[in-house]
Design a protein around this motif. Sequence first.
Motif, mmCIF file in Angstrom:
data_model
loop_
_atom_site.group_PDB
_atom_site.id
_atom_site.type_symbol
_atom_site.label_atom_id
_atom_site.label_comp_id
_atom_site.label_asym_id
_atom_site.label_seq_id
_atom_site.Cartn_x
_atom_site.Cartn_y
_atom_site.Cartn_z
ATOM 1 N N ASP A 271 0.806 -1.225 0.000
ATOM 2 C CA ASP A 271 0.000 0.000 0.000
ATOM 3 C C ASP A 271 0.837 1.272 0.000
ATOM 4 O OD1 ASP A 271 1.038 0.003 2.554
ATOM 5 O OD2 ASP A 271 -0.897 0.060 3.588
ATOM 6 N N GLY A 272 2.157 1.132 -0.048
ATOM 7 C CA GLY A 272 3.042 2.290 -0.084
ATOM 8 C C GLY A 272 3.582 2.707 1.266
ATOM 9 N N LYS B 9 10.689 4.282 -7.763
ATOM 10 C CA LYS B 9 9.994 5.569 -7.857
ATOM 11 C C LYS B 9 10.764 6.642 -7.094
ATOM 12 C CE LYS B 9 5.600 3.134 -8.243
ATOM 13 N NZ LYS B 9 4.275 2.858 -7.638
ATOM 14 N N ARG B 10 10.970 7.766 -7.756
ATOM 15 C CA ARG B 10 11.716 8.883 -7.176
ATOM 16 C C ARG B 10 10.776 9.852 -6.471
ATOM 17 N NH1 ARG B 10 17.120 8.254 -6.365
ATOM 18 N NH2 ARG B 10 17.804 6.698 -7.885
ATOM 19 N N LEU B 11 11.151 10.251 -5.271
ATOM 20 C CA LEU B 11 10.370 11.206 -4.488
ATOM 21 C C LEU B 11 10.897 12.609 -4.722
ATOM 22 C CD1 LEU B 11 10.176 9.176 -1.169
ATOM 23 C CD2 LEU B 11 8.394 9.403 -2.909
ATOM 24 N N THR B 12 9.989 13.544 -4.930
ATOM 25 C CA THR B 12 10.415 14.911 -5.235
ATOM 26 C C THR B 12 9.750 15.956 -4.349
ATOM 27 O OG1 THR B 12 8.695 15.141 -6.934
ATOM 28 C CG2 THR B 12 10.857 14.315 -7.642
ATOM 29 N N ALA C 112 1.203 7.221 -1.266
ATOM 30 C CA ALA C 112 0.436 6.714 -2.412
ATOM 31 C C ALA C 112 1.333 6.536 -3.630
ATOM 32 C CB ALA C 112 -0.713 7.666 -2.733
ATOM 33 N N LEU C 113 2.408 7.335 -3.680
ATOM 34 C CA LEU C 113 3.331 7.234 -4.815
ATOM 35 C C LEU C 113 4.140 5.949 -4.778
ATOM 36 C CD1 LEU C 113 4.674 10.914 -4.783
ATOM 37 C CD2 LEU C 113 2.917 9.961 -6.287
#
Length: 737
Positions: A618-619, A723-726, A733-734
């Motif tokens: 679920d992230g 997935k890259r966080l910005t 959720a990302l």
Amino acid sequence: MTHSIENISRRRFVQAGAGLTLGFVIPGAVQAAMSAAESGPGKTLGSAAAGSFEPNAFLKIGTDNTVTVISKHLEMGQGTYTGLATLVAEELDAAWGSVKVEGAIADATRYNNLLWGPAQGNGGSTAMANSFEQMRKAGAAARAMLVSAAAKQWKVPASEITVSEGVVRHNSGKKATFGELAEAAAQEKAPETVVLKKPEQFKLIGKKAPRRDSFAKTNGTATFTQDFKLPGMLVAMVAHPPQFGATVKSFDATATKAIPGVVDVVQIPQGVAVLAKDTWTAKKGRDALKVQWNDSKAFKLGSDEIMAQYKAMAEKPGIVAKQTGSVDTAFKGAAKVLSRSYDFPYLAHAPMEPLNCLVNLQGDHCEVWNGEQLHTGDHFALSKVLGLPMEKIRINTLYAGGSFGRRANKDSDYVVEAAMIAKAHGGKAPVKLVWTREDDMRAGYYRPMFHHKLEAALDSAGQVTGWRHRLVGQSIATGSAFEGMMVKDGVDALSVEGAANLPYAIPNFQCDLHTPNNIGVPVLWWRSVGSSHTAFSTETFIDEVALAAGKDPVAFRTALLQSHPRHLGVLKLAAEKAGWNKPLKAGKAGERRGRGVAVHESFNSYVAQVAEVTVQKDGSYKVDRVVCAVDCGVAINPDVIAAQIEGGVGFALSAMMNSAITLKQGQVQEGNFDTYAQLRIFDMPKVETHIVPSAAPPTGIGEPGVPPLAPAVANALAAATGKRLTAMPVDTALLKA
């Protein structure tokens, strides 16, 4: 090595090449007037107790063998009292159990920060860095005077005398404690020079020793401002405007004055203050106020509108902070170009003890009790507000329950507010200003919101040939007493630190800055200041560049850090201790695991961190382990260093996972820890700290553990999920599978 200690208690020290003037004028009469002032806890000047020994401004020894170290720096949880006491006790050869510490009063003629010039205060993790030799000299001078007194009494050469654990001895069997020699030593002339110990002679420096403040803080005897009371004292609370820049239009205090225990209601520039006999009554009285606000000059934008403005500004070149080579040429000839933008919210400091300050204004003099962090700035501001010369104002330093930069306010906001209330009340009673959590969350100062835009150019061999970093955000220093030394050619050094001084060997580099001047949100340094956001953008982007080049993140950084051995040293140590080259243990079914790294220098200390994470479908995620390597020069107390690194990890992770100050129509939406969530103990990872052995002078440790954590975790999350966080805080959720 012989060190001069001429006028050690009086002289203004300025480190060559590092002396900074903060714009404060310190009258020459301040010291004499302060010496004559009356005081409570924290008293450090004035007549010595009968038989006691006060060889300089930093030390006194009682006939009961108690060694009292006077700390010119605030103890707000970071271990300053222990560090400074260690330095004195090492050269004095005192028994560690006999050492206690008191906070110094505000007196820049005695207690200035040597890295700042004629100004006293904590900031920039400078406490140990500026005091390392000064406090050791103070201890060595006292030791020499004790030895000289013993030599005269025993009629033996001083060279035959030894000192250990607070006892002076001669090989004939004669011995005396510090307390027994105190009165005689007080008659000795202070030596002009002293010989300091060599590192191999250290008994306390570099060793684990119990903190000097732990016992009092755990048994409830430690005195914080909230604990301190004076006879007849009133408690004040202020109704602040709901928007920054709004002012009082009118108010009705009828209901407030009807509450038993409410003594007075006064208007000050910051709002309307209610004075009562206790805190709860003051709060009830404030809640009963009816205030109409004039919002004609109030700031009314929301967070989304501010960020939209920032992103538009980032599309155009800003003022260049640093440039080497030609980035335009590098990008034109690039085989591959990468770009990424990052968003960072406003953040509150949220120290566990909300702001407070006690002011006792009596006629032509005033005494203040406070968790005092920026002594000289507050002293200067109080003088201006009260119309009193600084020598008529005494500031006593008590413990502070955290700060993270908040109590070192460039505008002395809450201290000035307390003084204004006391003045408006006519000096009829001592006044303690108390802010609630909501007050500080909604009417305080914040880590600035920032937008970053980064671009990197790679050649066909995967080498980085160009790097462009553009930042947009408010200046902290502009308009303050610090502007002259921190803002050069339109660039606030605090905005670009960690970005303009990128250590990686990139031939074509540019860092530029936009500083919007129409944002009315008050901003302030927040633990690790500019590095709190620049480390995230630079270290996650370099990680992304490494993968685009087909390189291992540690190997890629290593190749670019060959001219920065201290960066390289912590990077290699952290990677080794984390087992970087070994496969990460797999998670349970459905779990994704990843490992990430980051390295950063702040306040002349170097920290690398390797984080390990587990991500659910679920992230949601858990940071399982953080391995830290730190090079902060001579390790005065390894246990305190480890504690500060652990605290920095928790502080940074809290911001990464949970925290943001958001505005709607200019009003802060968060008010307490229900909406501005803090890290819970079950989310705290296992932290391992490894200290690089060093003979370099000690540097800061209170802040440098913060910057690398979020990028190391973000890189680990990217390794686990791709997935890259910005943007902060993390939107889980990302990270969904």
